[in-house]
Design an enzyme around this catalytic site. Structure first.
Site, PDB file in Angstrom:
ATOM      1  CB  SER A   1      -2.900  -4.103  -0.492  1.00 27.85           C
ATOM      2  OG  SER A   1      -2.310  -2.903  -0.883  1.00 27.85           O
TER       3      SER A   1
ATOM      4  CG  HIS B   1       9.141  -4.459  -4.070  1.00 26.95           C
ATOM      5  ND1 HIS B   1       8.794  -4.022  -2.812  1.00 26.95           N
ATOM      6  CD2 HIS B   1       8.555  -3.590  -4.932  1.00 26.95           C
ATOM      7  CE1 HIS B   1       8.045  -2.936  -2.919  1.00 26.95           C
ATOM      8  NE2 HIS B   1       7.893  -2.650  -4.191  1.00 26.95           N
TER       9      HIS B   1
ATOM     10  CE  LYS C   1       0.123  -1.791  -3.200  1.00 27.68           C
ATOM     11  NZ  LYS C   1       0.699  -0.496  -3.705  1.00 27.68           N
ATOM     12  CB  SER C   2       4.692  -5.105   2.933  1.00 30.05           C
ATOM     13  OG  SER C   2       4.400  -6.336   2.346  1.00 30.05           O
TER      14      SER C   2
ATOM     15  CB  THR D   1       7.287   0.045  -0.112  1.00 25.87           C
ATOM     16  OG1 THR D   1       6.895  -1.318  -0.187  1.00 25.87           O
ATOM     17  CG2 THR D   1       8.726   0.224  -0.529  1.00 25.87           C
TER      18      THR D   1
ATOM     19  CD1 TRP E   1       4.016   5.648   6.971  1.00 22.66           C
ATOM     20  CD2 TRP E   1       3.100   3.666   7.485  1.00 22.66           C
ATOM     21  NE1 TRP E   1       3.501   5.740   8.219  1.00 22.66           N
ATOM     22  CE2 TRP E   1       2.936   4.543   8.564  1.00 22.66           C
ATOM     23  CE3 TRP E   1       2.599   2.367   7.573  1.00 22.66           C
ATOM     24  CZ2 TRP E   1       2.281   4.158   9.740  1.00 22.66           C
ATOM     25  CZ3 TRP E   1       1.951   1.978   8.735  1.00 22.66           C
ATOM     26  CH2 TRP E   1       1.801   2.863   9.801  1.00 22.66           C
TER      27      TRP E   1
HETATM   28  P1  A3P Z   1      -3.922  -0.666   1.276  1.00 20.93           P
HETATM   29  O1  A3P Z   1      -4.049  -1.021  -0.176  1.00 20.93           O
HETATM   30  O2  A3P Z   1      -4.330  -1.797   2.166  1.00 20.93           O
HETATM   31  O3  A3P Z   1      -4.624   0.588   1.617  1.00 20.93           O
HETATM   32  P2  A3P Z   1       3.342  -0.212  -0.633  1.00 20.93           P
HETATM   33  O4  A3P Z   1       3.726   1.173  -0.271  1.00 20.93           O
HETATM   34  O5  A3P Z   1       4.321  -1.252  -0.184  1.00 20.93           O
HETATM   35  O6  A3P Z   1       2.950  -0.316  -2.046  1.00 20.93           O
HETATM   36  O7  A3P Z   1       2.034  -0.559   0.247  1.00 20.93           O
HETATM   37  C1  A3P Z   1       0.821   0.077  -0.039  1.00 20.93           C
HETATM   38  C2  A3P Z   1      -0.108  -0.079   1.133  1.00 20.93           C
HETATM   39  O8  A3P Z   1       0.314   0.805   2.186  1.00 20.93           O
HETATM   40  C3  A3P Z   1      -1.519   0.362   0.750  1.00 20.93           C
HETATM   41  O9  A3P Z   1      -2.383  -0.419   1.582  1.00 20.93           O
HETATM   42  C4  A3P Z   1      -1.501   1.822   1.145  1.00 20.93           C
HETATM   43  O10 A3P Z   1      -2.768   2.395   1.302  1.00 20.93           O
HETATM   44  C5  A3P Z   1      -0.734   1.747   2.454  1.00 20.93           C
HETATM   45  N1  A3P Z   1      -0.105   3.029   2.846  1.00 20.93           N
HETATM   46  C6  A3P Z   1       0.482   3.954   2.056  1.00 20.93           C
HETATM   47  N2  A3P Z   1       0.934   4.980   2.783  1.00 20.93           N
HETATM   48  C7  A3P Z   1       0.612   4.697   4.059  1.00 20.93           C
HETATM   49  C8  A3P Z   1       0.794   5.407   5.305  1.00 20.93           C
HETATM   50  N3  A3P Z   1       1.381   6.585   5.342  1.00 20.93           N
HETATM   51  N4  A3P Z   1       0.346   4.824   6.426  1.00 20.93           N
HETATM   52  C9  A3P Z   1      -0.265   3.613   6.403  1.00 20.93           C
HETATM   53  N5  A3P Z   1      -0.487   2.910   5.273  1.00 20.93           N
HETATM   54  C10 A3P Z   1      -0.051   3.452   4.115  1.00 20.93           C
END
Ligand code: A3P
Length: 333
Positions: A167, A139, A79-80, A82, A84
């Site tokens: 998140s 992870h 949830k950091s 990944t 994106w």
């Molecule tokens: P939130 O739950 O705070 O919205 P991961 O991809 O590591 O699982 O992290 C998920 C987090 O990244 C979620 O945060 C998600 O909404 C956010 N996220 C996913 N795609 C993104 C993007 N293109 N730009 C910014 N944040 C994004």
């Protein structure tokens, strides 16, 4: 002197696989365990809390993964950012293969761009068909990875722990089977503060890559979610250089950086049909709704969930853990 005839390769592999399964079973019986966020239990393996499934894939990874000198890994705590970073790395590296009006990411979710080793490490035969440089995500904390992997190049993305906690709690609550009582925010907060969450403790995870990035800055590009959010174009340029494909003057003139940023932005990815419906499969057993990877994508959403007292406690732990390391995640929010 007589010796045992050696086994044919496939049987040898089966024997090895069975060994790992037995070892896994033994570990589950002997390792310290605690409450999980998605699964009923997590197991403390060499300092980090893992679900039974990823503990098994970790063992498989150590036996079966064969690295290649050009491999590039994306590492992150869950949830950091990944998803994106997967989109950004894939589209930056493959920017000559697609046009921005008809792109792979318009039809396929970012998860499909490259595999998450934590749940997709066996069978690994598919990876040998990937053309170099191969990209992989993980992870796992750095110390849990085999040395053939840690000798490779890494992009690490971290995020402030308060947003990670919220998140992750919301994400894991959706995945939690209905036959286990729901995990309240108070319980999740308590567990997170004690370091107990999948792939955690959060702070040791981040520090494992931070310290390595100080030792080998050319091999580890250490990024912060908040920095990508605030200066995505700067990060795309850094990524392009790190991935061995720096932006040319011509590309800069054509606005390629802006196109990559736009394509991978939260708004554009979240609104694509391919990311709104259906399930994302990871390996054979993990299936997650695609839309769950795109929630709010904001900095500071924790303010809507955590009390002042909770904030103070997480900030205090973060300050204590990071003291003297040169790392701060405070200035970003
Ligand atoms: P939130 O739950 O705070 O919205 P991961 O991809 O590591 O699982 O992290 C998920 C987090 O990244 C979620 O945060 C998600 O909404 C956010 N996220 C996913 N795609 C993104 C993007 N293109 N730009 C910014 N944040 C994004």
């Amino acid at each position: 002197m007589s010796s045992f005839p050696s086994l044919p390769e496939s049987e040898q592999q089966d024997a090895e696989y069975n060994n790992i399964c037995n070892n896994h079973k033994h570990l589950l019986e002997t390792l310290p365990k605690a409450n999980g966020w998605k699964n009923r239990h997590l197991y403390n393996y060499n300092g980090f809390w893992l679900s039974p499934l990823v503990l098994k894939t970790n063992l498989l990874l150590h036996t079966y993964f064969k690295s290649h000198p050009t491999d590039i890994f994306l590492a992150s705590f869950m949830k950091s950012g990944t998803t994106w970073l997967k989109a950004l790395m894939f589209s930056t590296l493959n920017r000559h293969h697609y046009t921005f009006s008809d792109h792979y990411l318009h039809k396929h979710g970012p998860q499909s761009t490259f595999p998450l080793l934590d749940v997709e490490s066996y069978p690994i035969s598919d990876f040998t068909t990937f053309s170099p440089p191969r990209l992989f995500a993980t992870h796992f904390a750095r110390s849990l990875l085999p040395s053939c992997i840690t000798s490779g190049k890494f992009v690490y993305v971290c995020r402030n722990p308060k947003d990670v906690l919220i998140s992750k709690w919301l994400f894991m609550s959706k995945l939690r089977p209905k036959d286990i009582p729901p995990l309240s925010l108070d319980e999740a907060f308590e567990l997170f503060s004690l370091g107990v969450s999948e792939f955690g403790p959060f702070w040791e995870h981040v520090l494992s890559y931070w310290r390595a990035s100080l030792e080998s800055p050319k091999k580890i590009l250490f990024l912060k979610y908040e920095e990508v959010k605030k200066q995505p174009e700067v990060v795309v340029r850094k990524l392009a250089t790190f991935l061995g494909k720096p932006l040319t003057a011509e590309e800069e003139e054509k606005g390629v950086v802006g196109e990559i940023v736009k394509l991978c932005s939260f708004e554009s990815l979240r609104n694509l049909e391919v990311n709104k419906n259906g399930m994302e499969k990871f390996g054979k057993v993990v299936e997650i709704e695609k839309r769950d990877f795109f929630r709010k994508g904001e900095i500071g959403d924790w303010k809507n969930y955590l009390s002042d007292e909770m904030k103070e406690r997480i900030d205090g732990i973060t300050d204590d853990k990071f003291r003297g390391s040169g790392l701060s995640l405070r200035e970003m929010i």
